[in-house]
Write a protein that holds these residues in place. Structure first.
Motif, PDB file in Angstrom:
ATOM      1  N   MET A   1       0.835  -1.162   0.000  1.00 37.08           N
ATOM      2  CA  MET A   1       0.000   0.000   0.000  1.00 37.08           C
ATOM      3  C   MET A   1       0.886   1.234   0.000  1.00 37.08           C
ATOM      4  O   MET A   1       1.962   1.212   0.588  1.00 37.08           O
ATOM      5  CB  MET A   1      -0.968  -0.025   1.174  1.00 37.08           C
ATOM      6  CG  MET A   1      -0.381  -0.273   2.507  1.00 37.08           C
ATOM      7  SD  MET A   1      -1.586  -0.548   3.841  1.00 37.08           S
ATOM      8  CE  MET A   1      -3.097  -0.786   3.013  1.00 37.08           C
ATOM      9  N   PRO A   2       0.461   2.281  -0.679  1.00 37.18           N
ATOM     10  CA  PRO A   2       1.316   3.456  -0.850  1.00 37.18           C
ATOM     11  C   PRO A   2       1.437   4.310   0.404  1.00 37.18           C
ATOM     12  O   PRO A   2       0.551   4.311   1.265  1.00 37.18           O
ATOM     13  CB  PRO A   2       0.615   4.227  -1.975  1.00 37.18           C
ATOM     14  CG  PRO A   2      -0.807   3.788  -1.913  1.00 37.18           C
ATOM     15  CD  PRO A   2      -0.778   2.364  -1.422  1.00 37.18           C
TER      16      PRO A   2
ATOM     17  N   ASN B   1       2.516   6.264   3.883  1.00 37.69           N
ATOM     18  CA  ASN B   1       2.745   5.980   5.295  1.00 37.69           C
ATOM     19  C   ASN B   1       1.412   5.724   5.997  1.00 37.69           C
ATOM     20  O   ASN B   1       0.937   6.561   6.758  1.00 37.69           O
ATOM     21  CB  ASN B   1       3.444   7.166   5.964  1.00 37.69           C
ATOM     22  CG  ASN B   1       4.851   7.338   5.474  1.00 37.69           C
ATOM     23  OD1 ASN B   1       5.649   6.417   5.565  1.00 37.69           O
ATOM     24  ND2 ASN B   1       5.165   8.513   4.942  1.00 37.69           N
TER      25      ASN B   1
ATOM     26  N   LYS C   1       6.921  -0.578   7.010  1.00 32.89           N
ATOM     27  CA  LYS C   1       7.180   0.468   6.029  1.00 32.89           C
ATOM     28  C   LYS C   1       8.591   0.334   5.505  1.00 32.89           C
ATOM     29  O   LYS C   1       9.529   0.083   6.255  1.00 32.89           O
ATOM     30  CB  LYS C   1       6.992   1.837   6.706  1.00 32.89           C
ATOM     31  CG  LYS C   1       7.400   3.023   5.867  1.00 32.89           C
ATOM     32  CD  LYS C   1       6.358   3.360   4.846  1.00 32.89           C
ATOM     33  CE  LYS C   1       6.660   4.674   4.169  1.00 32.89           C
ATOM     34  NZ  LYS C   1       7.243   4.550   2.872  1.00 32.89           N
TER      35      LYS C   1
ATOM     36  N   ASN D   1       6.439   2.545   0.077  1.00 27.95           N
ATOM     37  CA  ASN D   1       5.228   1.786   0.373  1.00 27.95           C
ATOM     38  C   ASN D   1       5.319   1.071   1.709  1.00 27.95           C
ATOM     39  O   ASN D   1       6.316   1.160   2.413  1.00 27.95           O
ATOM     40  CB  ASN D   1       4.972   0.764  -0.748  1.00 27.95           C
ATOM     41  CG  ASN D   1       4.827   1.420  -2.093  1.00 27.95           C
ATOM     42  OD1 ASN D   1       4.032   2.330  -2.255  1.00 27.95           O
ATOM     43  ND2 ASN D   1       5.625   0.977  -3.054  1.00 27.95           N
TER      44      ASN D   1
ATOM     45  N   ASN E   1       3.786  -2.745   3.815  1.00 24.45           N
ATOM     46  CA  ASN E   1       2.998  -3.977   3.882  1.00 24.45           C
ATOM     47  C   ASN E   1       2.137  -3.919   5.130  1.00 24.45           C
ATOM     48  O   ASN E   1       2.616  -3.522   6.197  1.00 24.45           O
ATOM     49  CB  ASN E   1       3.891  -5.222   3.955  1.00 24.45           C
ATOM     50  CG  ASN E   1       4.417  -5.649   2.606  1.00 24.45           C
ATOM     51  OD1 ASN E   1       3.959  -5.192   1.569  1.00 24.45           O
ATOM     52  ND2 ASN E   1       5.391  -6.540   2.625  1.00 24.45           N
TER      53      ASN E   1
ATOM     54  N   PRO F   1       7.823  -3.977   1.802  1.00 23.34           N
ATOM     55  CA  PRO F   1       7.503  -4.373   0.422  1.00 23.34           C
ATOM     56  C   PRO F   1       8.748  -4.719  -0.402  1.00 23.34           C
ATOM     57  O   PRO F   1       9.874  -4.371  -0.046  1.00 23.34           O
ATOM     58  CB  PRO F   1       6.818  -3.135  -0.157  1.00 23.34           C
ATOM     59  CG  PRO F   1       6.299  -2.395   1.020  1.00 23.34           C
ATOM     60  CD  PRO F   1       7.291  -2.653   2.123  1.00 23.34           C
TER      61      PRO F   1
ATOM     62  N   THR G   1      -0.042  -5.797  -0.162  1.00 31.34           N
ATOM     63  CA  THR G   1       1.228  -5.227  -0.561  1.00 31.34           C
ATOM     64  C   THR G   1       1.015  -3.935  -1.339  1.00 31.34           C
ATOM     65  O   THR G   1      -0.101  -3.542  -1.648  1.00 31.34           O
ATOM     66  CB  THR G   1       2.026  -6.218  -1.432  1.00 31.34           C
ATOM     67  OG1 THR G   1       1.315  -6.439  -2.634  1.00 31.34           O
ATOM     68  CG2 THR G   1       2.245  -7.525  -0.699  1.00 31.34           C
ATOM     69  N   SER G   2       2.129  -3.284  -1.685  1.00 31.15           N
ATOM     70  CA  SER G   2       2.065  -1.993  -2.355  1.00 31.15           C
ATOM     71  C   SER G   2       1.379  -2.065  -3.712  1.00 31.15           C
ATOM     72  O   SER G   2       0.777  -1.108  -4.157  1.00 31.15           O
ATOM     73  CB  SER G   2       3.478  -1.432  -2.524  1.00 31.15           C
ATOM     74  OG  SER G   2       4.266  -2.347  -3.258  1.00 31.15           O
ATOM     75  N   ASN G   3       1.443  -3.215  -4.381  1.00 29.62           N
ATOM     76  CA  ASN G   3       0.807  -3.322  -5.697  1.00 29.62           C
ATOM     77  C   ASN G   3      -0.536  -4.038  -5.630  1.00 29.62           C
ATOM     78  O   ASN G   3      -1.106  -4.395  -6.651  1.00 29.62           O
ATOM     79  CB  ASN G   3       1.740  -4.031  -6.685  1.00 29.62           C
ATOM     80  CG  ASN G   3       2.017  -5.464  -6.295  1.00 29.62           C
ATOM     81  OD1 ASN G   3       1.489  -5.964  -5.317  1.00 29.62           O
ATOM     82  ND2 ASN G   3       2.872  -6.124  -7.059  1.00 29.62           N
TER      83      ASN G   3
END
Length: 155
Positions: A1-2, A4, A76, A80, A82, A104, A143-145
């Motif tokens: 996830m993008p 903070n 963090k 990104n 997790n 991530p 996750t970030s994506n």
């Protein structure tokens, strides 16, 4: 996830909201496990964090001591984070320990970003006095994506 994210961002509308977000930031590569005491008025609890190296980059384990449990952990690294989800209904009381958590994956080299911050979304849990049976060996991760990771590993 993008960005903070905070506990309020990743755990909105929980039936029993977390008591506090406990953050550990900077210098997350100790030579030995580090124990951090929760802030007052919750000082009867602590979390032990053990950061280690793996072939893919830094990983960490945690154990919560005292009458508390984690509903979520945010790792963090890079741009990104997790989010490790231990919230109901999958984990009715949260958890007291987990292992092999990480930031991530850096798409430039397919290794984990370095850890810059770890947030614990903590709730009071009268069942978490003995952590021996409270380790779930991973959790659902966003996750970030947006890809899912099961049990701390790519699903």
């Amino acid at each position: 996830m993008p960005g903070n994210p905070a506990c309020a961002d990743v755990l909105p509308g929980q039936p029993a909201p977390y008591l506090f977000s406990f953050s550990v930031a900077g210098g997350l590569v100790p030579d030995a496990p580090e124990t951090y005491t929760f802030p007052a008025p919750y000082a009867d609890g602590s979390v032990t964090i053990d950061v280690d190296s793996s072939n893919l980059g830094p990983v960490f384990d945690f154990t919560i001591n005292g009458p508390y449990a984690a509903r979520g952990v945010i790792a963090k690294g890079g741009p990104n984070a997790n989010f490790y989800n231990y919230a109901p209904p999958t984990y009715p009381n949260g958890i007291g320990a987990d292992d092999n958590l990480h930031a991530p994956v850096n798409p430039a080299n397919n290794t984990y970003y370095g850890l810059s911050r770890i947030d614990f979304c903590v709730v009071r849990d009268r069942y978490n006095y003995n952590n021996d049976n409270n380790n779930v060996n991973g959790a659902a991760v966003v996750t970030s994506n947006g890809a899912a990771i099961a049990n701390g590993r790519n699903a």
